[in-house]
Design a protein around this motif. Structure first.
Motif, PDB file in Angstrom:
ATOM      1  N   GLY A  79     -12.551  39.177  19.526  1.00  0.00           N
ATOM      2  CA  GLY A  79     -13.490  39.485  20.606  1.00  0.00           C
ATOM      3  C   GLY A  79     -13.105  38.886  21.940  1.00  0.00           C
ATOM      4  N   ASP A  80     -11.880  38.419  22.051  1.00  0.00           N
ATOM      5  CA  ASP A  80     -11.392  37.785  23.278  1.00  0.00           C
ATOM      6  C   ASP A  80     -10.509  38.773  24.051  1.00  0.00           C
ATOM      7  OD1 ASP A  80     -10.483  36.108  25.282  1.00  0.00           O
ATOM      8  OD2 ASP A  80      -9.225  34.888  23.959  1.00  0.00           O
ATOM      9  N   ASP A  81     -11.163  39.744  24.699  1.00  0.00           N
ATOM     10  CA  ASP A  81     -10.403  40.765  25.422  1.00  0.00           C
ATOM     11  C   ASP A  81      -9.636  40.185  26.605  1.00  0.00           C
ATOM     12  OD1 ASP A  81     -10.901  43.046  23.836  1.00  0.00           O
ATOM     13  OD2 ASP A  81     -12.887  43.255  24.730  1.00  0.00           O
ATOM     14  N   ALA A  82     -10.190  39.169  27.259  1.00  0.00           N
ATOM     15  CA  ALA A  82      -9.475  38.548  28.380  1.00  0.00           C
ATOM     16  C   ALA A  82      -8.188  37.886  27.886  1.00  0.00           C
ATOM     17  CB  ALA A  82     -10.367  37.536  29.093  1.00  0.00           C
ATOM     18  N   GLY A  83      -8.266  37.187  26.763  1.00  0.00           N
ATOM     19  CA  GLY A  83      -7.075  36.577  26.181  1.00  0.00           C
ATOM     20  C   GLY A  83      -6.076  37.628  25.736  1.00  0.00           C
ATOM     21  N   CYS A  84      -6.569  38.713  25.189  1.00  0.00           N
ATOM     22  CA  CYS A  84      -5.727  39.829  24.772  1.00  0.00           C
ATOM     23  C   CYS A  84      -4.949  40.370  25.970  1.00  0.00           C
ATOM     24  CB  CYS A  84      -6.595  40.922  24.153  1.00  0.00           C
ATOM     25  SG  CYS A  84      -5.716  42.438  23.736  1.00  0.00           S
ATOM     26  N   VAL A  85      -5.643  40.604  27.065  1.00  0.00           N
ATOM     27  CA  VAL A  85      -5.005  41.137  28.267  1.00  0.00           C
ATOM     28  C   VAL A  85      -3.952  40.166  28.795  1.00  0.00           C
ATOM     29  CG1 VAL A  85      -5.385  41.772  30.694  1.00  0.00           C
ATOM     30  CG2 VAL A  85      -6.923  42.631  28.920  1.00  0.00           C
ATOM     31  N   ALA A  86      -4.262  38.884  28.799  1.00  0.00           N
ATOM     32  CA  ALA A  86      -3.301  37.893  29.297  1.00  0.00           C
ATOM     33  C   ALA A  86      -2.009  37.923  28.484  1.00  0.00           C
ATOM     34  CB  ALA A  86      -3.916  36.495  29.263  1.00  0.00           C
ATOM     35  N   VAL A  87      -2.133  37.988  27.166  1.00  0.00           N
ATOM     36  CA  VAL A  87      -0.943  38.024  26.313  1.00  0.00           C
ATOM     37  C   VAL A  87      -0.184  39.335  26.521  1.00  0.00           C
ATOM     38  CG1 VAL A  87      -0.118  38.023  23.919  1.00  0.00           C
ATOM     39  CG2 VAL A  87      -1.924  36.439  24.616  1.00  0.00           C
ATOM     40  N   LEU A  88      -0.910  40.444  26.640  1.00  0.00           N
ATOM     41  CA  LEU A  88      -0.242  41.733  26.837  1.00  0.00           C
ATOM     42  C   LEU A  88       0.457  41.809  28.198  1.00  0.00           C
ATOM     43  CD1 LEU A  88      -2.906  44.078  25.252  1.00  0.00           C
ATOM     44  CD2 LEU A  88      -0.618  43.581  24.359  1.00  0.00           C
ATOM     45  N   ARG A  89      -0.150  41.255  29.232  1.00  0.00           N
ATOM     46  CA  ARG A  89       0.513  41.241  30.547  1.00  0.00           C
ATOM     47  C   ARG A  89       1.812  40.433  30.471  1.00  0.00           C
ATOM     48  NH1 ARG A  89      -2.363  43.495  34.743  1.00  0.00           N
ATOM     49  NH2 ARG A  89      -4.628  43.563  34.569  1.00  0.00           N
ATOM     50  N   ASP A  90       1.766  39.330  29.733  1.00  0.00           N
ATOM     51  CA  ASP A  90       2.972  38.529  29.536  1.00  0.00           C
ATOM     52  C   ASP A  90       4.025  39.333  28.778  1.00  0.00           C
ATOM     53  OD1 ASP A  90       4.561  36.107  29.601  1.00  0.00           O
ATOM     54  OD2 ASP A  90       4.006  35.816  27.498  1.00  0.00           O
ATOM     55  N   LEU A  91       3.604  40.024  27.739  1.00  0.00           N
ATOM     56  CA  LEU A  91       4.527  40.857  26.970  1.00  0.00           C
ATOM     57  C   LEU A  91       5.137  41.943  27.843  1.00  0.00           C
ATOM     58  CD1 LEU A  91       5.899  42.001  24.465  1.00  0.00           C
ATOM     59  CD2 LEU A  91       3.707  43.044  23.827  1.00  0.00           C
ATOM     60  N   ILE A  92       4.325  42.597  28.647  1.00  0.00           N
ATOM     61  CA  ILE A  92       4.822  43.649  29.531  1.00  0.00           C
ATOM     62  C   ILE A  92       5.861  43.086  30.496  1.00  0.00           C
ATOM     63  CG2 ILE A  92       4.157  45.168  31.444  1.00  0.00           C
ATOM     64  CD1 ILE A  92       1.483  45.637  29.819  1.00  0.00           C
TER      65      ILE A  92
END
Length: 110
Positions: free
Chosen positions: A35-48
């Motif tokens: 349920g941590d969408d902000a954390g999800c986005v942060a990790v995905l931005r790093d991956l991108i």
């Protein structure tokens, strides 16, 4: 949001293999599952950012979905547009499938 034991295991593996795209994506999905969408986005931005030379197309789709859940529609649209372009350049069947999903999601957030 509290870190789960699974997040901790993935982070430990990433310490040994920081450029492992699959592990980084898995960490993002674990954040989403918690349920941590902000954390999800942060990790995905790093991956991108880390995978610019060899794009991980699914990261764009998942980032767009998480941003949409956070009601950050302008950011979601921007990520999805980038992902659509990247997927077209990659051109694999999987990338083109993700491109179609991103186009559909983009239509709902714009």
């Amino acid at each position: 949001m509290a870190r789960t034991p699974r997040m901790e295991r993935i982070e430990a593996m990433l310490a040994d293999s920081p450029d492992d795209q699959f592990l980084r994506y898995g960490l993002a999905m674990e954040h989403a599952s918690a349920g941590d969408d902000a954390g999800c986005v942060a990790v995905l931005r790093d991956l991108i950012a880390r995978s610019a030379a060899n794009p991980y197309v699914a990261a764009y789709l998942q980032a767009g979905q998480a941003l949409a859940r956070l009601d950050k529609t302008a950011e979601a649209a921007a990520v999805l547009k980038d992902g659509i372009d990247v997927a077209a350049r990659v051109g694999t069947a999987e990338a083109l499938h993700a491109r179609g999903e991103m186009m559909g999601l983009l239509a709902t957030v714009e």
